[in-house]
Design an enzyme around this catalytic site. Structure first.
Site, PDB file in Angstrom:
ATOM      1  N   CYS A 152       1.332  -1.089  -0.062  1.00  0.00           N
ATOM      2  CA  CYS A 152      -0.229   0.236   0.286  1.00  0.00           C
ATOM      3  C   CYS A 152       0.425   1.135  -0.036  1.00  0.00           C
ATOM      4  O   CYS A 152       0.422   2.052  -0.736  1.00  0.00           O
ATOM      5  CB  CYS A 152      -1.394  -0.086   1.129  1.00  0.00           C
ATOM      6  SG  CYS A 152      -0.370  -0.593   2.791  1.00  0.00           S
ATOM      7  N   HIS A 182      -2.177   7.245   4.284  1.00  0.00           N
ATOM      8  CA  HIS A 182      -0.596   6.606   4.366  1.00  0.00           C
ATOM      9  C   HIS A 182      -0.036   8.040   3.602  1.00  0.00           C
ATOM     10  O   HIS A 182       0.117   8.291   2.743  1.00  0.00           O
ATOM     11  CB  HIS A 182      -0.498   5.607   3.268  1.00  0.00           C
ATOM     12  CG  HIS A 182      -0.320   4.309   4.581  1.00  0.00           C
ATOM     13  ND1 HIS A 182      -0.624   4.085   5.648  1.00  0.00           N
ATOM     14  CD2 HIS A 182       0.156   3.193   3.755  1.00  0.00           C
ATOM     15  CE1 HIS A 182      -1.229   2.737   6.159  1.00  0.00           C
ATOM     16  NE2 HIS A 182      -0.888   1.757   4.709  1.00  0.00           N
TER      17      HIS A 182
END
Length: 373
Positions: free
Chosen positions: A159, A261
């Site tokens: 990710c 993120h």
């Protein structure tokens, strides 16, 4: 509802449908214009139950009505034989054997798991970056025993890797090879799955270690941004950016954010003099991946959205812009050590997970890798 270019709805199955990534697959695929959820797979504990009873639903929207009463099956290929595409949200502990069995059954797997990312015949694809790597699939099929006609595995990336390689690709396209890159991540707790990081470890805290994450980013970046070369033996290989060696150093941290993120990135270009911050901003805004130009329905309008505000992007404000399918970049400025530095935000449960797999499958349909019958 619009249909795929062949005018047919495409039956798909989901492995690990009750897990965190599986739930995101369900949410996105329930409203997909081409794909129809046909089978849901999970562990033996969930098999035989209606989906609504089997799942501990953790999404912000209700369970889609099309799957509420769908009976969950164990993850055996015979239950999925009518599916043209299988999406895997399985945990790595289970994914290896199950995905291999599904491929051997001549089924096409689009996996979010890490198990086959390093396989030399399996493409590791970030759909806004390197869809050309789908070209290695015929070789993967030919290497199986017996050779396959339809079955293959495509993986999407870690990710965090996914989020920052998109602007890196845009910069290499505009300015040539990048020589070196430093990336420091601030990763959301949802990246650890459910139930995830214990509350006493993450509340009022930052954890400066995520097992194996730094190595994944450093290695995956080279496979994704590199090309495919023809070997002396006639076999295709991923060149790992070898023609223009790229050094990557990653530092990974878990932070008390639910989704999204953040990455602080500094790059040095081989080109001298390097581009200015304004040239970099313009290149990021102008970046158009092939998935966008050929009409994948899940691709965002902006692969990269560039913020001009000095305090953006921020996870709470920007993670679900474009349904989390693109990335946000801000604070593009000169770096006194390398050349340019900037901040990237990527939604780790969307473009960093299920959304990537779905766009990869859309690309495979549009490029004829998957034949719709």
């Amino acid at each position: 509802m619009s249909k795929n270019p062949d005018g047919k709805q495409i039956k798909v199955g989901i492995l690990g449908a009750t897990g965190t990534v599986g739930q995101r697959f369900v949410t996105l695929l329930a409203k997909h214009p081409w794909f129809t959820i046909h089978v849901l797979g999970a562990s033996s504990r969930s098999a035989g139950k209606p989906y609504a009873q089997a799942v501990m639903w953790k999404q912000t929207t209700p369970i889609p009505s099309v799957v509420r009463d769908m009976i969950v099956h164990e993850c055996y290929p015979e239950h999925f034989a009518e599916c043209a595409i299988i999406f895997s949200g399985l945990d790595a502990d289970a994914a290896g054997e199950i995905e291999s069995a599904f491929r051997s059954a001549d089924l096409a797997i689009f996996s979010n798991a890490k198990n086959y990312r390093r396989d030399p015949s399996v493409p590791l694809i970030v759909p806004l970056v390197n869809d050309s790597h789908l070209s290695i699939i015929p070789q993967q099929q030919a290497l199986q025993n017996p050779p396959l006609k339809k079955g293959f595995i495509v993986t999407n990336a870690n990710c965090s890797t996914t989020g920052y390689v998109i602007p890196l690709r845009a910069l290499e396209r505009a300015f040539g090879p990048i020589d070196s890159c430093l990336v420091t991540t601030m990763q959301a707790i949802s990246g650890a799955g459910y139930p995830g990081v214990p509350s006493l470890d993450i509340i009022d805290n930052v954890v400066p270690h995520i097992g194996g994450e730094e190595e994944k980013i450093e290695w995956e970046t080279l496979k994704i941004l590199g090309g495919i070369a023809d070997g002396d033996d006639g076999m295709k290989t991923f060149d790992m950016h070898a023609r223009h060696p790229l050094r990557v150093s990653a530092s990974c941290n878990r932070v008390p954010v639910i989704d999204g993120h953040m990455m602080c990135v500094s790059v040095r270009f081989q080109q001298r003099p390097p581009p200015s911050p304004q040239q970099v901003r313009e290149a990021l805004v102008a970046y158009t991946p092939e998935a966008q130009s050929i009409g994948c329905p899940s691709v965002p309008v902006h692969a990269i959205f560039v913020h001009e505000e000095p305090d953006r992007p921020q996870p709470r404000l920007d993670r679900y812009y474009q349904d989390g399918a693109g990335v946000s970049v801000g604070r593009v400025r000169q770096c006194p050590v390398l050349d340019i530095k900037f901040v990237v935000l990527a939604n780790n449960v969307s473009i960093g997970a299920a959304t990537s797999s779905i766009i990869n499958a859309e690309l495979a349909v549009l490029k004829g890798v998957i034949k719709v019958e």
